[in-house]
Design a protein around this motif. Structure first.
Motif, PDB file in Angstrom:
ATOM      1  N   ILE A 117      27.326 -57.158 -55.394  1.00 38.27           N
ATOM      2  CA  ILE A 117      27.472 -58.370 -56.390  1.00 38.27           C
ATOM      3  C   ILE A 117      27.031 -59.493 -55.999  1.00 38.27           C
ATOM      4  CG2 ILE A 117      29.497 -59.883 -57.503  1.00 38.27           C
ATOM      5  CD1 ILE A 117      31.542 -57.523 -56.395  1.00 38.27           C
ATOM      6  N   GLY A 118      25.943 -60.027 -56.771  1.00 36.62           N
ATOM      7  CA  GLY A 118      25.277 -61.112 -56.775  1.00 36.62           C
ATOM      8  C   GLY A 118      25.658 -62.227 -57.543  1.00 36.62           C
ATOM      9  N   THR A 119      25.172 -63.488 -57.456  1.00 33.17           N
ATOM     10  CA  THR A 119      25.353 -64.291 -58.593  1.00 33.17           C
ATOM     11  C   THR A 119      24.868 -64.199 -60.030  1.00 33.17           C
ATOM     12  OG1 THR A 119      25.144 -66.047 -56.665  1.00 33.17           O
ATOM     13  CG2 THR A 119      25.435 -67.021 -58.881  1.00 33.17           C
ATOM     14  N   SER A 120      23.726 -63.389 -59.979  1.00 31.71           N
ATOM     15  CA  SER A 120      23.041 -63.163 -61.165  1.00 31.71           C
ATOM     16  C   SER A 120      23.336 -61.825 -62.042  1.00 31.71           C
ATOM     17  CB  SER A 120      21.504 -63.361 -61.269  1.00 31.71           C
ATOM     18  OG  SER A 120      20.830 -62.262 -60.747  1.00 31.71           O
ATOM     19  N   SER A 121      23.381 -60.802 -60.933  1.00 29.04           N
ATOM     20  CA  SER A 121      23.968 -59.643 -61.569  1.00 29.04           C
ATOM     21  C   SER A 121      24.724 -58.779 -60.665  1.00 29.04           C
ATOM     22  CB  SER A 121      22.689 -58.848 -61.861  1.00 29.04           C
ATOM     23  OG  SER A 121      22.025 -58.347 -60.595  1.00 29.04           O
ATOM     24  N   VAL A 122      25.709 -57.868 -61.057  1.00 33.60           N
ATOM     25  CA  VAL A 122      26.293 -57.021 -60.473  1.00 33.60           C
ATOM     26  C   VAL A 122      25.851 -55.548 -60.416  1.00 33.60           C
ATOM     27  CG1 VAL A 122      28.640 -55.784 -60.302  1.00 33.60           C
ATOM     28  CG2 VAL A 122      28.572 -58.026 -60.932  1.00 33.60           C
ATOM     29  N   ARG A 123      25.250 -55.014 -59.419  1.00 34.15           N
ATOM     30  CA  ARG A 123      24.547 -53.767 -59.220  1.00 34.15           C
ATOM     31  C   ARG A 123      25.551 -52.591 -58.693  1.00 34.15           C
ATOM     32  NH1 ARG A 123      22.443 -58.901 -57.993  1.00 34.15           N
ATOM     33  NH2 ARG A 123      22.407 -58.347 -55.539  1.00 34.15           N
ATOM     34  N   ALA A 124      25.697 -51.499 -59.544  1.00 34.12           N
ATOM     35  CA  ALA A 124      26.625 -50.499 -59.233  1.00 34.12           C
ATOM     36  C   ALA A 124      25.834 -49.178 -59.485  1.00 34.12           C
ATOM     37  CB  ALA A 124      27.729 -50.625 -60.113  1.00 34.12           C
ATOM     38  N   GLY A 125      26.046 -48.088 -58.678  1.00 38.84           N
ATOM     39  CA  GLY A 125      25.468 -46.810 -58.884  1.00 38.84           C
ATOM     40  C   GLY A 125      26.089 -45.688 -57.816  1.00 38.84           C
ATOM     41  N   TYR A 126      25.441 -44.593 -57.833  1.00 41.33           N
ATOM     42  CA  TYR A 126      25.861 -43.560 -56.775  1.00 41.33           C
ATOM     43  C   TYR A 126      25.178 -43.667 -55.686  1.00 41.33           C
ATOM     44  CZ  TYR A 126      27.815 -41.058 -61.088  1.00 41.33           C
ATOM     45  OH  TYR A 126      28.407 -40.886 -62.105  1.00 41.33           O
ATOM     46  N   ALA A 127      25.680 -43.587 -54.312  1.00 41.91           N
ATOM     47  CA  ALA A 127      25.104 -43.547 -53.149  1.00 41.91           C
ATOM     48  C   ALA A 127      24.082 -42.208 -53.140  1.00 41.91           C
ATOM     49  CB  ALA A 127      26.368 -43.395 -52.312  1.00 41.91           C
ATOM     50  N   GLY A 128      23.061 -42.700 -52.773  1.00 45.21           N
ATOM     51  CA  GLY A 128      22.004 -41.369 -52.526  1.00 45.21           C
ATOM     52  C   GLY A 128      20.944 -41.785 -53.582  1.00 45.21           C
ATOM     53  N   ASP A 129      21.324 -42.403 -54.569  1.00 44.04           N
ATOM     54  CA  ASP A 129      20.078 -42.617 -55.800  1.00 44.04           C
ATOM     55  C   ASP A 129      19.211 -43.979 -55.279  1.00 44.04           C
ATOM     56  OD1 ASP A 129      21.259 -41.094 -57.464  1.00 44.04           O
ATOM     57  OD2 ASP A 129      21.973 -42.568 -58.963  1.00 44.04           O
ATOM     58  N   ASP A 130      18.101 -43.973 -56.112  1.00 42.18           N
ATOM     59  CA  ASP A 130      17.066 -44.983 -55.512  1.00 42.18           C
ATOM     60  C   ASP A 130      17.207 -46.348 -56.562  1.00 42.18           C
ATOM     61  OD1 ASP A 130      15.898 -43.840 -57.586  1.00 42.18           O
ATOM     62  OD2 ASP A 130      14.166 -42.897 -56.512  1.00 42.18           O
ATOM     63  N   THR A 131      18.151 -46.097 -57.366  1.00 43.62           N
ATOM     64  CA  THR A 131      18.271 -47.361 -58.345  1.00 43.62           C
ATOM     65  C   THR A 131      19.733 -47.520 -58.618  1.00 43.62           C
ATOM     66  OG1 THR A 131      17.159 -46.332 -59.965  1.00 43.62           O
ATOM     67  CG2 THR A 131      15.893 -48.036 -59.013  1.00 43.62           C
ATOM     68  N   PRO A 132      20.223 -48.589 -58.903  1.00 46.88           N
ATOM     69  CA  PRO A 132      21.602 -48.819 -59.329  1.00 46.88           C
ATOM     70  C   PRO A 132      21.574 -48.315 -61.029  1.00 46.88           C
ATOM     71  CG  PRO A 132      20.815 -51.146 -59.056  1.00 46.88           C
ATOM     72  CD  PRO A 132      19.563 -50.208 -58.570  1.00 46.88           C
ATOM     73  N   LYS A 133      22.801 -47.519 -61.127  1.00 50.89           N
ATOM     74  CA  LYS A 133      22.823 -46.944 -62.379  1.00 50.89           C
ATOM     75  C   LYS A 133      23.168 -47.947 -63.415  1.00 50.89           C
ATOM     76  CE  LYS A 133      22.597 -42.347 -62.854  1.00 50.89           C
ATOM     77  NZ  LYS A 133      21.326 -42.281 -62.060  1.00 50.89           N
ATOM     78  N   ALA A 134      23.814 -49.202 -63.118  1.00 55.44           N
ATOM     79  CA  ALA A 134      24.569 -50.147 -63.841  1.00 55.44           C
ATOM     80  C   ALA A 134      24.003 -51.393 -63.197  1.00 55.44           C
ATOM     81  CB  ALA A 134      26.076 -49.959 -63.975  1.00 55.44           C
ATOM     82  N   VAL A 135      23.280 -52.275 -63.985  1.00 60.35           N
ATOM     83  CA  VAL A 135      23.124 -53.642 -63.629  1.00 60.35           C
ATOM     84  C   VAL A 135      23.727 -54.596 -64.618  1.00 60.35           C
ATOM     85  CG1 VAL A 135      21.294 -55.241 -63.091  1.00 60.35           C
ATOM     86  CG2 VAL A 135      21.134 -52.831 -62.256  1.00 60.35           C
ATOM     87  N   ILE A 136      24.760 -55.291 -64.407  1.00 60.19           N
ATOM     88  CA  ILE A 136      25.194 -56.167 -65.566  1.00 60.19           C
ATOM     89  C   ILE A 136      25.129 -57.742 -65.033  1.00 60.19           C
ATOM     90  CG2 ILE A 136      26.557 -54.195 -66.518  1.00 60.19           C
ATOM     91  CD1 ILE A 136      29.191 -55.490 -65.125  1.00 60.19           C
TER      92      ILE A 136
END
Lengths: 138, 435
Positions: B16-35
């Motif tokens: 969780i950052g101030t500009s975006s929340v990054r969520a995804g599966y552990a093991g992936d190389d990019t977060p699936k959800a960036v909101i």
């Protein structure tokens, strides 16, 4: 924070052979295939530092211990055991992460390390660089 | 102890950052959800949400925030103009300040975007080094009580970034959307006394905004209307007054907070495409010799930006003396943060971490930042080596990526706090386990 990766007892045995019996010049450690255990990758008696450098791949992480021998000014020959964490910039991020977070487990189980080197490129682990650090130490 | 074999643990990672929340599966190389972390809300439910598609949530039923009738989050969140919609951000100085909306944002990312059921997945959350014990315990509480996760871990972004660069010991310089921080990490632990941070990026943003909205001798003050409020515009030459019409149907129904949020976005956009910093330090000649950059605002106004675009980046490293004297509460510059941090470390350690500087965070992608930082540091230290991931994704999501690798390790799972342990020990276990 640590990864929870275990150290294979073989690592300690080989290390004490290096430390006490001077059986080896260096040992290279790595992770097993499924990243659950630290194992010995290679032991060697070669006294050529370049041979040791060749054991550290350009795009993969390793740990190593090297029995460094040098002349201390006016105090004769000295031996120091150096611990290397090798994580080149071009290694995969996963490897860097696992190696960095597992280092402590290995490092803490090896008693008698004089110097620690964190290396990301060959200049940082070059013989002169390491020697310089070893000599500066007490 | 259970013996975890392979790496299939299907954990989720939330950063969780101030500009975006990054969520995804552990093991992936990019977060699936960036909101976006900013969210829109209505104080009372509007009569009809006419032409807007609402891909949003249940009303917030948190007793702490009773005023919110409806939250608008994610892709169709604050960016979609709605009558009377306010915009808020739950983060203050990089820390979660308001847990109600944060829980809703995490739920939105995991349930609506990723289509996951949080009760099926262990969740690893990241925290900045200056997070408070109360805050992380509250986070654990939300995870176990509200999301019913089977296991939870909270990891420090400084350590994750150091590890992701392959380093057990490093000086992590993290420049985010609002906060810049310098964190010494030693053998995988944060050296608390050496932690230094300040809301510097926010100050740089304010400087850029000031530069844009105030007229200069050769340029008018610029209107920062976002495209959502512009009905039509005609092409004009560079420097000519813009010819555009506002959407009069929308303007009077727009809230102050939405205007502020959208204008801040325009400023950010301008910073990202135009602003920069000189690599070797401020020099009028060097700044003047750089080619000016053209930028078109949503109003159609076009201007060329010359040396002034470099004055923006300069704020990261040096405060103008006249600003210093008129305002004693300026946020510390990068150079000040770094020397403050190093003062707390003993000399032997200083040498080690200066050879292992890790530069990360979306704000560090600011044009010329890395080069300037390296110039500033090598002036004072002989053996500086900066490691910054060349890949911008790794830079922006460094903390998330580190969490992703850690969370995917089979061996790491013996360290997670399980639901049973939470039930038995309660909050105390968070501080014990997640160091």
């Amino acid at each position: 924070m640590a990864s929870g990766v275990a150290v294979n007892p073989d690592c300690l045995e080989q290390f004490s052979d290096l430390k006490l019996k001077k059986k080896y010049k260096y040992i290279v450690f790595t992770l097993n295939a499924d990243n659950t255990e630290i194992v010995v990758g290679k032991t060697s008696t070669s006294t050529d530092y370049e041979d040791f450098i060749k054991e550290l791949p350009e795009t993969e992480c390793r740990w190593a211990v090297y029995d460094l021998e040098f002349e201390k000014e006016g105090a004769g020959k000295r031996n120091k055991i150096v611990f290397y964490s090798w994580a080149p910039d071009d290694a995969k991020i996963k490897a860097k992460m696992v190696f960095a977070s597992s280092k402590d487990a290995l490092r803490r189980s090896l008693v008698g390390i004089h110097l620690e080197i964190q290396g990301t490129d060959f200049s940082e682990i070059a013989h002169e660089a390491v020697l310089d650090k070893a000599q500066r130490g007490h | 102890m259970v013996n975890y074999g392979g790496d299939e643990v299907s954990a989720l990672v939330i950063d969780i950052g101030t500009s975006s929340v990054r969520a995804g599966y552990a093991g992936d190389d990019t977060p699936k959800a960036v909101i976006p972390t900013s969210y829109g809300y209505h104080r009372t439910a509007p009569d009809a949400d006419s032409a807007m598609q609402d891909v949003t949530e249940d009303p917030m039923n948190n007793p702490g925030t009773p005023k919110i009738a409806k939250m608008h989050m994610g892709q169709y969140g604050p960016t979609v103009w709605r009558e009377g919609m306010e915009v808020a951000n739950p983060m203050v100085e990089g820390l979660v300040n308001d847990f109600g909306p944060v829980a809703a944002l995490m739920r939105h990312a995991v349930v609506d975007v990723m289509r996951c059921n949080p009760s099926d997945h262990p969740i690893l959350v990241t925290e900045p080094a200056w997070n408070t014990p109360a805050n992380r315990e509250r986070m654990a509480e939300i995870m176990f009580e509200e999301f019913q996760v089977p296991a939870f871990y909270i990891a420090n972004t400084g350590v994750l970034n150091a590890f992701a660069a392959g380093k057990g010991s490093a000086l992590v310089i993290d420049v985010g959307h609002t906060m810049a921080s310098v964190t010494p990490v030693v053998d995988g632990f944060v050296l608390r006394k050496g932690l230094a941070y300040s809301p510097l990026p926010q100050y740089v943003h304010a400087h850029a905004r000031h530069l844009l909205v105030n007229p200069t001798p050769h340029r008018r003050g610029i209107d920062l209307f976002p495209h959502q409020l512009i009905a039509n515009k005609l092409p004009v030459d560079a420097g000519a007054p813009p010819r555009f019409a506002l959407r009069e149907d929308r303007v009077p129904k727009t809230t102050q907070s939405w205007r502020a949020w959208s204008e801040a976005r325009e400023v950010d956009e301008w910073i990202q495409s135009v602003a920069g910093v000189l690599e070797t330090g401020w020099n009028d000649q060097a700044a003047a010799s750089r080619p000016p950059k053209q930028y078109e605002f949503p109003t159609g106004y076009i201007s060329y930006f010359g040396p002034e675009r470099y004055s923006v980046g300069e704020q990261f490293f040096l405060h103008a003396p006249q600003m210093m004297s008129s305002n004693s509460h300026l946020p510390k510059t990068m150079t000040a943060l770094i020397s403050e941090s190093l003062r707390a470390c003993d000399p032997e350690l200083r040498q080690v971490i200066m050879g292992n500087v890790v530069l990360t965070g979306g704000g560090s992608l600011f044009a010329g930042f890395g080069d300037r930082l390296s110039a500033e540091l090598s002036r004072n230290f002989p053996h500086v080596k900066i490691h910054s991931p060349g890949n911008p994704v790794e830079r922006r999501y460094g903390g998330w990526l580190g969490g992703s690798v850690l969370g995917s390790l089979g061996t790491f799972h013996q360290l997670w706090i399980s639901k049973e342990e939470w039930a038995e020990h309660g909050k105390a276990i968070v501080g014990q386990r997640c160091k």
